[in-house]
Write a protein that holds these residues in place. Structure first.
Motif, PDB file in Angstrom:
ATOM      1  N   UNK A  15      90.122  44.207 -29.722  1.00 18.85           N
ATOM      2  CA  UNK A  15      88.804  44.225 -29.087  1.00 18.85           C
ATOM      3  C   UNK A  15      88.859  43.863 -27.614  1.00 18.85           C
ATOM      4  N   UNK A  16      89.933  43.182 -27.193  1.00 13.90           N
ATOM      5  CA  UNK A  16      90.000  42.764 -25.799  1.00 13.90           C
ATOM      6  C   UNK A  16      90.925  43.653 -24.977  1.00 13.90           C
ATOM      7  N   UNK A  17      91.124  44.887 -25.424  1.00 11.16           N
ATOM      8  CA  UNK A  17      91.896  45.872 -24.675  1.00 11.16           C
ATOM      9  C   UNK A  17      91.061  47.140 -24.534  1.00 11.16           C
ATOM     10  N   UNK A  18      91.193  47.813 -23.382  1.00 18.95           N
ATOM     11  CA  UNK A  18      90.311  48.957 -23.144  1.00 18.95           C
ATOM     12  C   UNK A  18      90.954  50.022 -22.267  1.00 18.95           C
ATOM     13  N   UNK A  19      90.584  51.273 -22.539  1.00 18.16           N
ATOM     14  CA  UNK A  19      90.843  52.375 -21.623  1.00 18.16           C
ATOM     15  C   UNK A  19      89.685  52.387 -20.625  1.00 18.16           C
ATOM     16  N   UNK A  56      92.240  52.898 -30.998  1.00 20.30           N
ATOM     17  CA  UNK A  56      91.652  51.665 -31.546  1.00 20.30           C
ATOM     18  C   UNK A  56      91.112  50.777 -30.420  1.00 20.30           C
ATOM     19  N   UNK A  57      91.211  51.254 -29.175  1.00 21.30           N
ATOM     20  CA  UNK A  57      90.810  50.448 -28.033  1.00 21.30           C
ATOM     21  C   UNK A  57      89.363  50.751 -27.624  1.00 21.30           C
ATOM     22  N   UNK A  58      88.782  49.829 -26.861  1.00 23.12           N
ATOM     23  CA  UNK A  58      87.456  50.038 -26.299  1.00 23.12           C
ATOM     24  C   UNK A  58      87.536  51.087 -25.187  1.00 23.12           C
ATOM     25  N   UNK A  59      86.421  51.746 -24.917  1.00 23.93           N
ATOM     26  CA  UNK A  59      86.343  52.718 -23.828  1.00 23.93           C
ATOM     27  C   UNK A  59      85.301  52.241 -22.824  1.00 23.93           C
ATOM     28  N   UNK A  60      85.725  52.144 -21.542  1.00 26.11           N
ATOM     29  CA  UNK A  60      84.845  51.663 -20.475  1.00 26.11           C
ATOM     30  C   UNK A  60      84.846  52.678 -19.336  1.00 26.11           C
ATOM     31  N   UNK A 109      86.894  40.427 -19.112  1.00 24.32           N
ATOM     32  CA  UNK A 109      86.685  40.186 -20.538  1.00 24.32           C
ATOM     33  C   UNK A 109      87.768  40.865 -21.385  1.00 24.32           C
ATOM     34  N   UNK A 110      88.577  41.699 -20.726  1.00 23.18           N
ATOM     35  CA  UNK A 110      89.680  42.374 -21.413  1.00 23.18           C
ATOM     36  C   UNK A 110      91.014  41.784 -20.947  1.00 23.18           C
ATOM     37  N   UNK A 111      91.936  41.614 -21.875  1.00 22.33           N
ATOM     38  CA  UNK A 111      93.236  41.032 -21.539  1.00 22.33           C
ATOM     39  C   UNK A 111      94.180  42.043 -20.915  1.00 22.33           C
ATOM     40  N   UNK A 112      94.015  43.297 -21.281  1.00 23.10           N
ATOM     41  CA  UNK A 112      94.858  44.356 -20.725  1.00 23.10           C
ATOM     42  C   UNK A 112      94.089  45.669 -20.796  1.00 23.10           C
TER      43      UNK A 112
END
Length: 329
Positions: free
Chosen positions: A2-6, A32-36, A94-97
């Motif tokens: 949840x704390x990783x995003x494209x 499985x990553x968030x999209x921003x 808010x994202x680690x990577x």
């Protein structure tokens, strides 16, 4: 996690189309990553609503412009100054990577393994491999890094006037320090570089994971002709974009993005001139045929000397072979 995003950036409404295709391709391949997506205030409210259908977060950010007209003039791409807005991606703490991807990229398979890499991981730029291409890179959000980047661009600017020059100066050890931060080229395959080393593309292109539509002419600049069932460029496309990748982009756009634009009452898509259902039915049968101007032999020779070779047209291997055969006979 949840704390990783494209993360991507859509600087205007046309680039939103690219961002929607990118996000849809990531969803299609089960990330499985968030999209921003980052957008400046000038992106219309209607387009932002559509982005919310594909992205987990649509964040409005201020525009950062290098205002470095001299350096941008060297690249003949003055519009790239606004790409410094990309620096806002480091504020997503808010994202680690995160993995940043330009809005003119599209994924061909699941690329979640990129999150195993460390900052700053990127693929070599095809024009100057000692620099990385900033269209795809792995990074760690940090307000300190963001502040340091702003300080650097204020003090020294960017050697190309855009984000790539700045980031290569800031992460200057990329070329020599840690080979593990060099992403394989298949994670940022330039549609232009395909024709500068065609044998390599034929040998390894099947392993491509991310395609990057570099150059002025983007997939959304093409026009779909329902009568001839072809995609034609609205301007002369000298970048020689690979037809297979253009077809892939248009297939995602027509089947997944255009219905969303129609659903939210966005004005009829000017890039196609067709209703969503018409494109969905005919896109499988379309061919890609960018138009090219007829040039004189002098201009053609000048382009050869400048490295601008028409590998898919008059300068194709088949045509060269025929010419050689005629001399031999």
């Amino acid at each position: 996690m949840a704390d990783q995003a494209f993360v991507t950036l859509a600087t205007n409404d046309p680039y939103v189309k690219g961002a929607l295709v990118l996000g849809s391709s990531l969803r299609q391949h089960n990330t499985t990553k968030k999209l921003v997506v980052l957008v400046p205030p000038q992106v219309s409210e209607s387009m932002r609503k559509v982005l919310h259908k594909v992205y987990d977060e649509v964040r409005v950010v201020d525009v950062l412009d290098s205002k470095d007209s001299a350096n941008l003039a060297l690249m003949k791409r003055p519009e790239l100054g606004i790409t410094l807005t990309k620096l806002h991606c480091w504020t997503l703490t808010e994202y680690s990577k995160c993995v940043f991807m330009d809005a003119d990229t599209v994924v061909l398979s699941n690329v979640d393994e990129l999150f195993e890499r460390e900052e700053l991981s990127a693929a070599p730029d095809p024009g100057w491999p000692d620099c990385f291409n900033s269209g795809v890179f792995v990074y760690q959000p940090s307000l300190k890094t963001y502040s340091d980047l702003l300080h650097l661009v204020t003090e020294k600017g960017s050697f190309d006037g855009g984000d790539q020059g700045l980031l290569n100066t800031f992460f200057s050890s990329w070329a020599t320090k840690d080979i593990h931060k060099h992403l394989p080229f298949v994670y940022n395959l330039s549609s232009i570089s395909i024709y500068s080393y065609l044998p390599a593309f034929k040998a390894f292109g099947g392993n491509a994971k991310v395609v990057h539509f570099l150059g002025k002419v983007k997939p959304w600049n093409y026009t779909y002709d329902c009568k001839t069932k072809t995609v034609k460029s609205s301007s002369h496309d000298q970048t020689q974009t690979e037809p297979e990748f253009l077809s892939l982009w248009w297939n995602i756009y027509s089947t997944q993005v255009l219905p969303l634009l129609t659903e939210h009452g966005v004005v009829k898509d000017t890039a196609t001139g067709l209703k969503a259902e018409e494109i969905t039915e005919s896109v499988e049968h379309m061919s890609i045929a960018p138009t090219h101007p007829t040039i004189s032999s002098e201009e053609r020779r000048e382009r050869w000397e400048q490295g601008q070779v028409d590998y898919m047209g008059e300068d194709s291997y088949e045509n060269i072979r025929k010419k050689l055969d005629s001399y031999l006979q």
